[in-house]
Every structure is written in structure tokens, then in C-alpha cells.
Design a protein around this motif. Structure first.
Motif, PDB file in Angstrom:
ATOM      1  N   ALA A 165       0.820  -1.208   0.000  1.00 41.26           N
ATOM      2  CA  ALA A 165       0.000   0.000   0.000  1.00 41.26           C
ATOM      3  C   ALA A 165       0.854   1.258   0.000  1.00 41.26           C
ATOM      4  CB  ALA A 165      -0.936  -0.006   1.212  1.00 41.26           C
ATOM      5  N   VAL A 166       1.931   1.260   0.771  1.00 39.56           N
ATOM      6  CA  VAL A 166       2.831   2.423   0.789  1.00 39.56           C
ATOM      7  C   VAL A 166       3.434   2.644  -0.594  1.00 39.56           C
ATOM      8  CG1 VAL A 166       5.002   3.322   1.677  1.00 39.56           C
ATOM      9  CG2 VAL A 166       3.386   2.264   3.246  1.00 39.56           C
ATOM     10  N   ALA A 167       3.930   1.577  -1.202  1.00 43.66           N
ATOM     11  CA  ALA A 167       4.541   1.683  -2.527  1.00 43.66           C
ATOM     12  C   ALA A 167       3.528   2.153  -3.566  1.00 43.66           C
ATOM     13  CB  ALA A 167       5.131   0.332  -2.931  1.00 43.66           C
ATOM     14  N   ALA A 168       2.309   1.630  -3.496  1.00 41.75           N
ATOM     15  CA  ALA A 168       1.276   2.017  -4.456  1.00 41.75           C
ATOM     16  C   ALA A 168       0.914   3.492  -4.301  1.00 41.75           C
ATOM     17  CB  ALA A 168       0.041   1.146  -4.269  1.00 41.75           C
ATOM     18  N   ALA A 169       0.787   3.948  -3.064  1.00 38.19           N
ATOM     19  CA  ALA A 169       0.445   5.351  -2.828  1.00 38.19           C
ATOM     20  C   ALA A 169       1.519   6.282  -3.374  1.00 38.19           C
ATOM     21  CB  ALA A 169       0.239   5.595  -1.340  1.00 38.19           C
ATOM     22  N   LEU A 170       2.771   5.943  -3.170  1.00 39.16           N
ATOM     23  CA  LEU A 170       3.865   6.770  -3.688  1.00 39.16           C
ATOM     24  C   LEU A 170       3.888   6.744  -5.210  1.00 39.16           C
ATOM     25  CD1 LEU A 170       6.713   5.806  -1.188  1.00 39.16           C
ATOM     26  CD2 LEU A 170       5.425   7.947  -1.266  1.00 39.16           C
ATOM     27  N   ALA A 171       3.603   5.591  -5.801  1.00 43.05           N
ATOM     28  CA  ALA A 171       3.607   5.478  -7.259  1.00 43.05           C
ATOM     29  C   ALA A 171       2.498   6.315  -7.884  1.00 43.05           C
ATOM     30  CB  ALA A 171       3.458   4.016  -7.671  1.00 43.05           C
ATOM     31  N   ALA A 172       1.413   6.520  -7.159  1.00 47.85           N
ATOM     32  CA  ALA A 172       0.288   7.290  -7.686  1.00 47.85           C
ATOM     33  C   ALA A 172       0.674   8.726  -8.001  1.00 47.85           C
ATOM     34  CB  ALA A 172      -0.873   7.267  -6.695  1.00 47.85           C
ATOM     35  N   SER A 173       1.693   9.236  -7.320  1.00 41.81           N
ATOM     36  CA  SER A 173       2.086  10.633  -7.516  1.00 41.81           C
ATOM     37  C   SER A 173       2.731  10.872  -8.874  1.00 41.81           C
ATOM     38  CB  SER A 173       3.047  11.073  -6.409  1.00 41.81           C
ATOM     39  OG  SER A 173       4.255  10.312  -6.460  1.00 41.81           O
ATOM     40  N   ILE A 174       3.238   9.807  -9.520  1.00 40.92           N
ATOM     41  CA  ILE A 174       3.896   9.982 -10.816  1.00 40.92           C
ATOM     42  C   ILE A 174       3.238   9.150 -11.906  1.00 40.92           C
ATOM     43  CG2 ILE A 174       6.148  10.534  -9.802  1.00 40.92           C
ATOM     44  CD1 ILE A 174       6.975   7.633 -10.282  1.00 40.92           C
ATOM     45  N   ALA A 175       2.172   8.452 -11.563  1.00 45.03           N
ATOM     46  CA  ALA A 175       1.530   7.552 -12.530  1.00 45.03           C
ATOM     47  C   ALA A 175       0.616   8.316 -13.473  1.00 45.03           C
ATOM     48  CB  ALA A 175       0.728   6.483 -11.789  1.00 45.03           C
ATOM     49  N   GLY A 176       0.391   7.721 -14.637  1.00 41.77           N
ATOM     50  CA  GLY A 176      -0.543   8.279 -15.598  1.00 41.77           C
ATOM     51  C   GLY A 176      -1.972   7.920 -15.247  1.00 41.77           C
ATOM     52  N   LYS A 177      -2.899   8.340 -16.101  1.00 45.45           N
ATOM     53  CA  LYS A 177      -4.323   8.164 -15.802  1.00 45.45           C
ATOM     54  C   LYS A 177      -4.697   6.693 -15.646  1.00 45.45           C
ATOM     55  CE  LYS A 177      -8.933   9.359 -17.517  1.00 45.45           C
ATOM     56  NZ  LYS A 177      -9.690  10.047 -18.587  1.00 45.45           N
ATOM     57  N   ILE A 178      -4.313   5.859 -16.611  1.00 43.33           N
ATOM     58  CA  ILE A 178      -4.672   4.446 -16.560  1.00 43.33           C
ATOM     59  C   ILE A 178      -3.969   3.757 -15.392  1.00 43.33           C
ATOM     60  CG2 ILE A 178      -4.558   2.245 -17.793  1.00 43.33           C
ATOM     61  CD1 ILE A 178      -4.859   3.785 -20.381  1.00 43.33           C
ATOM     62  N   ALA A 179      -2.693   4.094 -15.187  1.00 41.04           N
ATOM     63  CA  ALA A 179      -1.932   3.482 -14.096  1.00 41.04           C
ATOM     64  C   ALA A 179      -2.538   3.823 -12.744  1.00 41.04           C
ATOM     65  CB  ALA A 179      -0.477   3.942 -14.149  1.00 41.04           C
ATOM     66  N   ARG A 180      -3.111   5.009 -12.617  1.00 43.29           N
ATOM     67  CA  ARG A 180      -3.727   5.387 -11.339  1.00 43.29           C
ATOM     68  C   ARG A 180      -4.946   4.525 -11.028  1.00 43.29           C
ATOM     69  NH1 ARG A 180      -2.342  10.922 -12.905  1.00 43.29           N
ATOM     70  NH2 ARG A 180      -4.441  11.222 -13.716  1.00 43.29           N
ATOM     71  N   TRP A 181      -5.682   4.121 -12.061  1.00 45.22           N
ATOM     72  CA  TRP A 181      -6.807   3.218 -11.848  1.00 45.22           C
ATOM     73  C   TRP A 181      -6.312   1.866 -11.354  1.00 45.22           C
ATOM     74  CZ3 TRP A 181     -11.938   4.047 -11.709  1.00 45.22           C
ATOM     75  CH2 TRP A 181     -12.417   5.260 -12.221  1.00 45.22           C
ATOM     76  N   VAL A 182      -5.213   1.405 -11.928  1.00 46.79           N
ATOM     77  CA  VAL A 182      -4.631   0.137 -11.481  1.00 46.79           C
ATOM     78  C   VAL A 182      -4.174   0.260 -10.028  1.00 46.79           C
ATOM     79  CG1 VAL A 182      -2.760  -1.517 -11.844  1.00 46.79           C
ATOM     80  CG2 VAL A 182      -3.927  -0.499 -13.810  1.00 46.79           C
ATOM     81  N   ILE A 183      -3.532   1.375  -9.711  1.00 48.63           N
ATOM     82  CA  ILE A 183      -3.050   1.599  -8.349  1.00 48.63           C
ATOM     83  C   ILE A 183      -4.211   1.666  -7.364  1.00 48.63           C
ATOM     84  CG2 ILE A 183      -1.946   3.318  -6.853  1.00 48.63           C
ATOM     85  CD1 ILE A 183      -0.073   3.941  -9.239  1.00 48.63           C
ATOM     86  N   SER A 184      -5.312   2.277  -7.789  1.00 53.58           N
ATOM     87  CA  SER A 184      -6.494   2.326  -6.924  1.00 53.58           C
ATOM     88  C   SER A 184      -6.961   0.915  -6.579  1.00 53.58           C
ATOM     89  CB  SER A 184      -7.621   3.096  -7.624  1.00 53.58           C
ATOM     90  OG  SER A 184      -7.259   4.443  -7.850  1.00 53.58           O
ATOM     91  N   GLY A 185      -6.969   0.038  -7.600  1.00 52.99           N
ATOM     92  CA  GLY A 185      -7.349  -1.351  -7.352  1.00 52.99           C
ATOM     93  C   GLY A 185      -6.388  -2.050  -6.414  1.00 52.99           C
ATOM     94  N   VAL A 186      -5.096  -1.776  -6.580  1.00 55.77           N
ATOM     95  CA  VAL A 186      -4.087  -2.376  -5.699  1.00 55.77           C
ATOM     96  C   VAL A 186      -4.305  -1.925  -4.251  1.00 55.77           C
ATOM     97  CG1 VAL A 186      -1.624  -2.424  -5.151  1.00 55.77           C
ATOM     98  CG2 VAL A 186      -2.371  -2.648  -7.523  1.00 55.77           C
ATOM     99  N   LEU A 187      -4.615  -0.654  -4.075  1.00 55.94           N
ATOM    100  CA  LEU A 187      -4.849  -0.136  -2.719  1.00 55.94           C
ATOM    101  C   LEU A 187      -6.081  -0.781  -2.085  1.00 55.94           C
ATOM    102  CD1 LEU A 187      -4.078   3.668  -3.216  1.00 55.94           C
ATOM    103  CD2 LEU A 187      -2.828   2.071  -1.768  1.00 55.94           C
ATOM    104  N   VAL A 188      -7.126  -0.961  -2.875  1.00 54.34           N
ATOM    105  CA  VAL A 188      -8.332  -1.601  -2.343  1.00 54.34           C
ATOM    106  C   VAL A 188      -8.028  -3.034  -1.901  1.00 54.34           C
ATOM    107  CG1 VAL A 188     -10.626  -2.458  -2.943  1.00 54.34           C
ATOM    108  CG2 VAL A 188      -9.941  -0.156  -3.637  1.00 54.34           C
ATOM    109  N   VAL A 189      -7.306  -3.766  -2.748  1.00 58.58           N
ATOM    110  CA  VAL A 189      -6.946  -5.147  -2.411  1.00 58.58           C
ATOM    111  C   VAL A 189      -6.049  -5.182  -1.179  1.00 58.58           C
ATOM    112  CG1 VAL A 189      -5.695  -7.191  -3.194  1.00 58.58           C
ATOM    113  CG2 VAL A 189      -7.224  -5.995  -4.760  1.00 58.58           C
ATOM    114  N   ALA A 190      -5.057  -4.280  -1.135  1.00 57.66           N
ATOM    115  CA  ALA A 190      -4.136  -4.236   0.007  1.00 57.66           C
ATOM    116  C   ALA A 190      -4.880  -3.897   1.291  1.00 57.66           C
ATOM    117  CB  ALA A 190      -3.029  -3.224  -0.243  1.00 57.66           C
ATOM    118  N   GLY A 191      -5.826  -2.957   1.206  1.00 59.62           N
ATOM    119  CA  GLY A 191      -6.600  -2.595   2.384  1.00 59.62           C
ATOM    120  C   GLY A 191      -7.441  -3.755   2.892  1.00 59.62           C
ATOM    121  N   PHE A 192      -8.079  -4.466   1.961  1.00 59.39           N
ATOM    122  CA  PHE A 192      -8.842  -5.647   2.356  1.00 59.39           C
ATOM    123  C   PHE A 192      -7.918  -6.692   2.978  1.00 59.39           C
ATOM    124  CE2 PHE A 192     -12.481  -4.481  -0.509  1.00 59.39           C
ATOM    125  CZ  PHE A 192     -13.461  -4.571   0.465  1.00 59.39           C
ATOM    126  N   GLY A 193      -6.730  -6.844   2.408  1.00 58.53           N
ATOM    127  CA  GLY A 193      -5.783  -7.821   2.945  1.00 58.53           C
ATOM    128  C   GLY A 193      -5.366  -7.497   4.359  1.00 58.53           C
TER     129      GLY A 193
END
Length: 204
Positions: A68-96
Motif C-alpha cells: 500500500a505504501v509503494a502504491a500510494a507513492l507510485a500514484a504521484s507519478i503515474a498516468g491516468k490508466i496506471a492510477r486506476w490500477v493503483i487504486s485497485g491495488v490499494l483496495v486489495v491491500a486494504g482488504f488484505g
């Protein structure tokens, strides 16, 4: 402060990323603290009291928090599509994080089994008195908030401006007006033209 200004602040990239990183770091931080206090039978070991950290009681929580930490940091430099992927990663990580923490709350004996096994040399925590601390509950809360942060990122990032680091620069000057340009002449050519009574700045 107008409602529009407040809404704009909550959509800011820096705000979303910072809050998400802090939530993930909080989840990770809980794993460094004691989750389970274990009291073993006096005859079993010389030191009957064991403090089990979250990293040992629920190793998955540590892994999901780091993701989750890595995904949040990556969101600051990610493009539009990548941010959607990162959002999904954060949701999965939070559930985990939430699920693994809740598992320890549901069965603290299982969470303490590894630590007890090291202490007494046998697997399982049978006969041990296991008490939960507040940390697993805080981890569950942090996991739920990380899920919400992932959803927040997906919504807020739609208004984020595209990064201009690699964007093509617009033409300027004569080129932007469709006029032809020539490479500038060197100093010798300029002097020769000047001595001939010509305008050295006229490239035609």
C-alpha cells in the motif's frame, strides 16, 4: 472558505497521496507493536510471558501494508490508466490488511502459535493464556481506511492534470506562426554580410 475551495483541496494529488501513505504507514506501524500477550504454563518455560508482535502474529499485514505504501507513492507519478490500477491495488491491500488482522482477532491462539512453538519447542498454543491488545483492532481500521483511500484516489485523480514532464513543447516564435526558420549563421558569415552592406539578420 468556499465549499468549492474545500472540495478542490480534497482532490489535490498531494493531499490524496500523503493521506494514503500515512494510512499505509499506520497499518505497518501496528505490526511493530505487541498484538498478543501470551502467558505460558509456569512449568513449560523459564520465561512464561511472551509479547507477540503483529509482524509475527499476522505476517500478511506487514506485506500488504508495504504494498500500500509503494502504491500510494507510485500514484504521484503515474498516468491516468496506471492510477486506476493503483487504486485497485490499494483496495486489495486494504482488504488484505483488514482480513489478516481480523483473523488474529477471531483466533488469537492461532496467531500466537508460532511464538509459543519457539518458546516451548512444540507447535500450537494449547494451554497458553492469550490476550489481545488494541493493535489488531487498529490494524483492521487502518485496512478499511486504505480501501476508502483507494476509492478516493480513483475519484479524485480524474481531475488531476496530466504530467507535462514528457509532453511535447509547443512551437514558439516564428515556427508557431508557420513561418520557415533557418539555423542562425555564425559570426564570420555575419561579418562578411555586414562588410558587403547586407543585413546579417536577413536569412533570405
Amino acid at each position: 472558505m468556499s465549499s468549492e475551495t474545500a472540495a478542490a483541496r480534497w482532490r489535490r494529488k498531494s493531499t490524496v497521496v500523503l493521506v494514503t501513505v500515512l494510512l499505509a504507514a499506520a497499518a505497518f506501524g501496528t505490526t511493530t507493536r505487541t498484538w498478543l500477550d501470551v502467558v505460558l504454563p509456569q512449568a513449560a518455560v523459564e520465561t512464561p510471558n511472551i509479547a507477540v508482535a503483529g509482524s509475527e502474529a499476522a505476517t500478511a499485514v506487514t506485506a500488504f501494508a508495504v504494498v500500500a505504501v509503494a502504491a500510494a507513492l507510485a500514484a504521484s507519478i503515474a498516468g491516468k490508466i496506471a492510477r486506476w490500477v493503483i487504486s485497485g491495488v490499494l483496495v486489495v491491500a486494504g482488504f488484505g490488511v483488514a482480513y489478516a488482522s481480523a483473523a488474529v482477532i477471531q483466533d488469537p491462539q492461532q496467531g500466537a502459535a508460532g511464538a509459543v512453538g519457539k518458546a516451548v519447542g512444540v507447535s500450537g498454543a494449547a494451554g497458553a493464556d492469550v490476550t489481545l491488545t488494541v493493535m489488531p483492532y487498529l490494524a483492521v481500521a487502518a485496512g478499511g481506511l486504505i480501501v476508502l483511500a483507494g476509492i478516493w484516489l480513483a475519484i479524485a485523480s480524474r481531475s488531476w492534470a496530466a504530467s507535462r514532464k514528457y509532453a511535447a513543447q509547443p512551437a514558439t516564435g516564428a515556427a508557431s506562426k508557420g513561418e520557415s526558420t533557418q539555423p542562425p549563421i555564425d559570426e564570420i558569415d555575419s561579418w562578411d554580410r555586414l562588410t558587403k552592406g547586407e543585413d546579417p539578420t536577413n536569412y533570405r
